[in-house]
Design a protein around this motif. Sequence first.
Motif, PDB file in Angstrom:
ATOM      1  N   LEU A  17      -2.518 -50.902 -11.367  1.00 45.74           N
ATOM      2  CA  LEU A  17      -2.109 -51.762 -12.477  1.00 45.74           C
ATOM      3  C   LEU A  17      -1.309 -50.992 -13.526  1.00 45.74           C
ATOM      4  O   LEU A  17      -0.381 -51.530 -14.129  1.00 45.74           O
ATOM      5  N   ARG A  20       2.423 -50.363 -12.211  1.00 49.06           N
ATOM      6  CA  ARG A  20       3.255 -51.510 -11.852  1.00 49.06           C
ATOM      7  C   ARG A  20       3.663 -52.267 -13.103  1.00 49.06           C
ATOM      8  O   ARG A  20       2.933 -52.316 -14.084  1.00 49.06           O
ATOM      9  N   GLN A  21       4.817 -52.870 -13.020  1.00 50.92           N
ATOM     10  CA  GLN A  21       5.267 -53.732 -14.109  1.00 50.92           C
ATOM     11  C   GLN A  21       4.445 -55.016 -14.045  1.00 50.92           C
ATOM     12  O   GLN A  21       4.255 -55.600 -12.983  1.00 50.92           O
ATOM     13  N   MET A  22       3.954 -55.449 -15.172  1.00 50.49           N
ATOM     14  CA  MET A  22       3.102 -56.636 -15.237  1.00 50.49           C
ATOM     15  C   MET A  22       3.961 -57.901 -15.195  1.00 50.49           C
ATOM     16  O   MET A  22       4.163 -58.585 -16.185  1.00 50.49           O
ATOM     17  N   VAL A  27       0.704 -61.089 -11.722  1.00 46.71           N
ATOM     18  CA  VAL A  27      -0.401 -61.772 -12.391  1.00 46.71           C
ATOM     19  C   VAL A  27      -0.836 -62.991 -11.569  1.00 46.71           C
ATOM     20  O   VAL A  27      -2.021 -63.201 -11.326  1.00 46.71           O
ATOM     21  N   CYS A  30      -2.835 -61.968  -8.456  1.00 40.98           N
ATOM     22  CA  CYS A  30      -4.198 -61.541  -8.786  1.00 40.98           C
ATOM     23  C   CYS A  30      -5.075 -62.744  -9.134  1.00 40.98           C
ATOM     24  O   CYS A  30      -6.227 -62.831  -8.694  1.00 40.98           O
ATOM     25  N   ASP A 106       1.482 -55.992 -22.306  1.00 41.41           N
ATOM     26  CA  ASP A 106       1.205 -55.396 -20.989  1.00 41.41           C
ATOM     27  C   ASP A 106      -0.157 -54.711 -20.911  1.00 41.41           C
ATOM     28  O   ASP A 106      -0.863 -54.831 -19.910  1.00 41.41           O
ATOM     29  N   ARG A 109      -2.812 -57.307 -20.652  1.00 44.84           N
ATOM     30  CA  ARG A 109      -2.742 -57.926 -19.317  1.00 44.84           C
ATOM     31  C   ARG A 109      -3.483 -57.072 -18.306  1.00 44.84           C
ATOM     32  O   ARG A 109      -4.277 -57.580 -17.510  1.00 44.84           O
ATOM     33  N   ARG A 110      -3.207 -55.775 -18.343  1.00 43.05           N
ATOM     34  CA  ARG A 110      -3.865 -54.854 -17.411  1.00 43.05           C
ATOM     35  C   ARG A 110      -5.375 -54.870 -17.601  1.00 43.05           C
ATOM     36  O   ARG A 110      -6.128 -54.888 -16.629  1.00 43.05           O
ATOM     37  N   LEU A 113      -6.801 -58.274 -16.269  1.00 40.83           N
ATOM     38  CA  LEU A 113      -6.763 -58.314 -14.803  1.00 40.83           C
ATOM     39  C   LEU A 113      -7.786 -57.358 -14.205  1.00 40.83           C
ATOM     40  O   LEU A 113      -8.480 -57.709 -13.244  1.00 40.83           O
TER      41      LEU A 113
END
Length: 135
Positions: A17, A20-22, A27, A30, A106, A109-110, A113
């Motif tokens: 995660l 990688r670009q979110m 998304v 996942c 970002d 987000r990580r 997730l």
Amino acid sequence: MIIMTLSYKDLEVKEFLATRQMTRELVKQCIAMLPDREFYYPEIECGDLKDYQIDLNNLIGQARQERDVQLYANHDYLRREYDEQLLKLVLLKRHLLTFGILMQDDDKRREILFRLIQENCLQRRVLSLKERFRM
């Protein structure tokens, strides 16, 4: 204070995660891995879905008591409607969760997730995306 140790797979997921670009696609992939049951509550315990459950249980009880084939057929029809309503609920909530995550920065987000992946034991499935989402 609770100290949590991360497994090797958790560390791999964190690295995946982080490197990688979110993107919206990552998304969505996942979120798609989450089991449907994660999206049922609280709606399944009230309103129309609860009414479907009560009706289904009543129909099954009546069909068993009377041994009526027609009642079983009605049960199948009602069950399909119930499943359809559940599917609509799941699709809506998946969409809302995806949108909510994409509204975050970002790092957030990580974090979200990773927590979802860890809670649902999806480490292996997420790591299978490595080839699809290269650095």
